[in-house]
Design an enzyme around this catalytic site. Structure first.
Site, PDB file in Angstrom:
ATOM      1  N   VAL A  64      13.588  -9.649   1.938  1.00  0.00           N
ATOM      2  CA  VAL A  64      14.698  -8.899   2.547  1.00  0.00           C
ATOM      3  C   VAL A  64      15.415  -9.667   3.639  1.00  0.00           C
ATOM      4  O   VAL A  64      16.475  -9.234   4.109  1.00  0.00           O
ATOM      5  CB  VAL A  64      14.224  -7.538   3.112  1.00  0.00           C
ATOM      6  CG1 VAL A  64      13.762  -6.617   2.009  1.00  0.00           C
ATOM      7  CG2 VAL A  64      13.160  -7.729   4.184  1.00  0.00           C
TER       8      VAL A  64
ATOM      9  N   ASP B  76       9.873  -6.650  -3.474  1.00  0.00           N
ATOM     10  CA  ASP B  76       8.777  -7.151  -2.647  1.00  0.00           C
ATOM     11  C   ASP B  76       8.708  -8.672  -2.777  1.00  0.00           C
ATOM     12  O   ASP B  76       8.946  -9.203  -3.860  1.00  0.00           O
ATOM     13  CB  ASP B  76       7.438  -6.543  -3.090  1.00  0.00           C
ATOM     14  CG  ASP B  76       6.428  -6.451  -1.957  1.00  0.00           C
ATOM     15  OD1 ASP B  76       6.043  -7.508  -1.434  1.00  0.00           O
ATOM     16  OD2 ASP B  76       6.031  -5.333  -1.605  1.00  0.00           O
TER      17      ASP B  76
ATOM     18  N   TYR C  86       5.813  -7.402  15.937  1.00  0.00           N
ATOM     19  CA  TYR C  86       5.896  -6.168  15.142  1.00  0.00           C
ATOM     20  C   TYR C  86       6.497  -5.039  15.969  1.00  0.00           C
ATOM     21  O   TYR C  86       7.454  -4.374  15.541  1.00  0.00           O
ATOM     22  CB  TYR C  86       4.503  -5.788  14.659  1.00  0.00           C
ATOM     23  CG  TYR C  86       4.466  -4.606  13.712  1.00  0.00           C
ATOM     24  CD1 TYR C  86       4.996  -4.697  12.432  1.00  0.00           C
ATOM     25  CD2 TYR C  86       3.875  -3.405  14.103  1.00  0.00           C
ATOM     26  CE1 TYR C  86       4.950  -3.621  11.555  1.00  0.00           C
ATOM     27  CE2 TYR C  86       3.826  -2.329  13.233  1.00  0.00           C
ATOM     28  CZ  TYR C  86       4.362  -2.437  11.968  1.00  0.00           C
ATOM     29  OH  TYR C  86       4.304  -1.362  11.110  1.00  0.00           O
TER      30      TYR C  86
ATOM     31  N   TYR D 192      24.496   1.211  13.371  1.00  0.00           N
ATOM     32  CA  TYR D 192      25.235   1.323  12.111  1.00  0.00           C
ATOM     33  C   TYR D 192      25.687   2.767  11.884  1.00  0.00           C
ATOM     34  O   TYR D 192      26.778   3.014  11.351  1.00  0.00           O
ATOM     35  CB  TYR D 192      24.383   0.845  10.933  1.00  0.00           C
ATOM     36  CG  TYR D 192      24.625  -0.583  10.540  1.00  0.00           C
ATOM     37  CD1 TYR D 192      25.390  -0.905   9.412  1.00  0.00           C
ATOM     38  CD2 TYR D 192      24.095  -1.630  11.293  1.00  0.00           C
ATOM     39  CE1 TYR D 192      25.603  -2.220   9.047  1.00  0.00           C
ATOM     40  CE2 TYR D 192      24.307  -2.957  10.931  1.00  0.00           C
ATOM     41  CZ  TYR D 192      25.067  -3.248   9.813  1.00  0.00           C
ATOM     42  OH  TYR D 192      25.293  -4.544   9.450  1.00  0.00           O
TER      43      TYR D 192
ATOM     44  N   LYS E  72      25.784   0.106   3.528  1.00  0.00           N
ATOM     45  CA  LYS E  72      27.196   0.266   3.893  1.00  0.00           C
ATOM     46  C   LYS E  72      28.106  -0.049   2.714  1.00  0.00           C
ATOM     47  O   LYS E  72      29.073   0.676   2.433  1.00  0.00           O
ATOM     48  CB  LYS E  72      27.518  -0.637   5.090  1.00  0.00           C
ATOM     49  CG  LYS E  72      28.964  -0.542   5.558  1.00  0.00           C
ATOM     50  CD  LYS E  72      29.231  -1.586   6.635  1.00  0.00           C
ATOM     51  CE  LYS E  72      30.718  -1.654   6.973  1.00  0.00           C
ATOM     52  NZ  LYS E  72      31.025  -2.796   7.869  1.00  0.00           N
TER      53      LYS E  72
ATOM     54  N   THR F 276       2.257  -9.426   1.343  1.00  0.00           N
ATOM     55  CA  THR F 276       1.057  -8.589   1.423  1.00  0.00           C
ATOM     56  C   THR F 276       0.968  -7.618   0.245  1.00  0.00           C
ATOM     57  O   THR F 276      -0.091  -7.046   0.007  1.00  0.00           O
ATOM     58  CB  THR F 276       1.013  -7.784   2.740  1.00  0.00           C
ATOM     59  OG1 THR F 276       2.193  -6.984   2.849  1.00  0.00           O
ATOM     60  CG2 THR F 276       0.924  -8.709   3.942  1.00  0.00           C
TER      61      THR F 276
ATOM     62  N   LYS G  97      11.682 -11.666  11.865  1.00  0.00           N
ATOM     63  CA  LYS G  97      12.816 -11.832  10.953  1.00  0.00           C
ATOM     64  C   LYS G  97      12.852 -10.725   9.904  1.00  0.00           C
ATOM     65  O   LYS G  97      13.915 -10.203   9.558  1.00  0.00           O
ATOM     66  CB  LYS G  97      12.738 -13.193  10.252  1.00  0.00           C
ATOM     67  CG  LYS G  97      13.103 -14.380  11.112  1.00  0.00           C
ATOM     68  CD  LYS G  97      13.026 -15.669  10.294  1.00  0.00           C
ATOM     69  CE  LYS G  97      13.451 -16.872  11.101  1.00  0.00           C
ATOM     70  NZ  LYS G  97      13.355 -18.124  10.308  1.00  0.00           N
TER      71      LYS G  97
ATOM     72  N   PHE H  72       0.823  -1.210   0.000  1.00  0.00           N
ATOM     73  CA  PHE H  72       0.000   0.000   0.000  1.00  0.00           C
ATOM     74  C   PHE H  72       0.856   1.258   0.000  1.00  0.00           C
ATOM     75  O   PHE H  72       0.823   2.057  -0.942  1.00  0.00           O
ATOM     76  CB  PHE H  72      -0.935  -0.050   1.217  1.00  0.00           C
ATOM     77  CG  PHE H  72      -1.461   1.289   1.666  1.00  0.00           C
ATOM     78  CD1 PHE H  72      -2.163   2.115   0.794  1.00  0.00           C
ATOM     79  CD2 PHE H  72      -1.263   1.711   2.974  1.00  0.00           C
ATOM     80  CE1 PHE H  72      -2.639   3.361   1.215  1.00  0.00           C
ATOM     81  CE2 PHE H  72      -1.741   2.930   3.403  1.00  0.00           C
ATOM     82  CZ  PHE H  72      -2.427   3.764   2.526  1.00  0.00           C
TER      83      PHE H  72
END
Length: 318
Positions: free
Chosen positions: A64, A38, A150, A164, A110, A42, A96, A18
């Site tokens: 990812v 993607d 979440y 990072y 990086k 979803t 994850k 979305f």
């Protein structure tokens, strides 16, 4: 590699979702090359179908949680199911996606020296004791609850981004996104705006949890995308986290009443028990966004709801 072209190359993870699909469209309008990533958990091809013929748009099906090797100048990391129904369906994978996904995208940034933005969430505040919520508030989150996959996944992602930045000097941006709505919302994502509109259009009872007096703040997707782009383009010392959302607060019951009015529905309201760890109130303090990004939402709730209702009406009639 980046010296070969003056066109900025931007990676959007979760780009077929979305929010991601709207962001991809806006980046194309700005003249950028866009790589939409993607795994379609979803996200949908329908969300990006109108861009697939664009020469500056590329779609890649990829998760990812696995490393990615591409050459880009900027990364918007939006990948993660964002509605309770979707992120609670496979909570381990949700964690994850937030944590391993952040590590992999930060590693990519990086390697190629890209600026990277994390789409965090107001859920990091949990069921807040501070109202409205400002970025300095550390939150009140249940780390072992049903929503923790979440909430804590996004909190850990923020930790990784800042580590990072401190350890490797990476250019990062962190946006905490509050309730966002608009066309291309998934009709079965369990969020109040899409739920209420779908139920109202079908003249079904509108499901409210608890007494319906819990509050939310609703930001139209075009405004939110503008905020993300402004944050990414802000000076390097503007890191965040920065709240992005609409500070105007409504009860869930008021939202239901407004949607019934706008759809002309005969729906009634059906009250159900409140889900576990459901926040009682959610309202952003957007002072930092106003000061640092010159940003605030401009779309009134009624205007945004009409556009969203039109989308769902057309989807159902197609």
């Amino acid at each position: 590699m980046r010296n070969y072209s003056t066109t900025k190359r931007v990676l959007v993870t979760g780009g077929a979702g979305f929010l991601g699909s709207h962001l991809c469209g806006r980046l194309l309008e700005k003249g950028y090359d866009v790589l939409c990533l993607d795994n379609m958990y979803t996200g949908t091809k329908e969300n990006i179908a109108h861009m697939l013929g664009e020469t500056r748009f590329e779609f890649m099906r990829h998760d990812v949680t696995f490393p990615l090797y591409v050459e880009v100048d900027e990364i918007f990391n939006l990948a993660c199911p964002a509605s309770p129904i979707h992120y609670q369906f496979d909570p381990v994978q949700t964690t994850k996606t937030s944590v391993h996904g952040a590590i992999n995208m930060l590693g990519l940034a990086k390697r190629v020296k890209a600026r990277i933005l994390q789409a965090s969430t107001s859920e990091v505040y949990g069921d807040p004791e501070v109202h409205p919520q400002e970025e300095s508030y550390w939150g009140r989150v249940n780390p072992i609850g049903e929503r923790a996959c979440y909430d804590e996944g996004k909190r850990c992602a923020e930790t990784l981004f800042f580590d990072y930045h401190r350890q490797h000097g990476l250019e990062i941006k962190v946006a905490r996104i509050f309730n966002t709505y608009g066309p291309r919302m998934h009709p079965n994502d369990g969020r109040v705006v899409s739920n209420f509109i779908v139920q109202a259009l079908k003249n079904e009872p509108i499901t409210l949890y608890g007494d319906g007096m819990q509050t939310r703040s609703f930001c139209y997707v075009d405004d939110l995308v503008d905020g993300l782009i402004r944050l990414m383009a802000s000076p390097a010392d503007v890191i965040g986290p920065i709240n992005l959302g609409n500070p105007v607060e409504y009860t869930v019951k008021q939202l239901a009443e407004k949607i019934i009015e706008l759809t002309g529905s005969s729906s009634t309201m059906a009250f159900r028990p409140l889900p576990s760890d459901d926040p009682r109130q959610r309202q952003p303090n957007i002072g930092r966004a106003k000061e640092l990004l010159d940003w605030e939402p401009t779309t009134e709730l009624e205007e945004g709801l009409k556009k969203t209702i039109d989308y769902f009406e057309n989807a159902f009639s197609a």
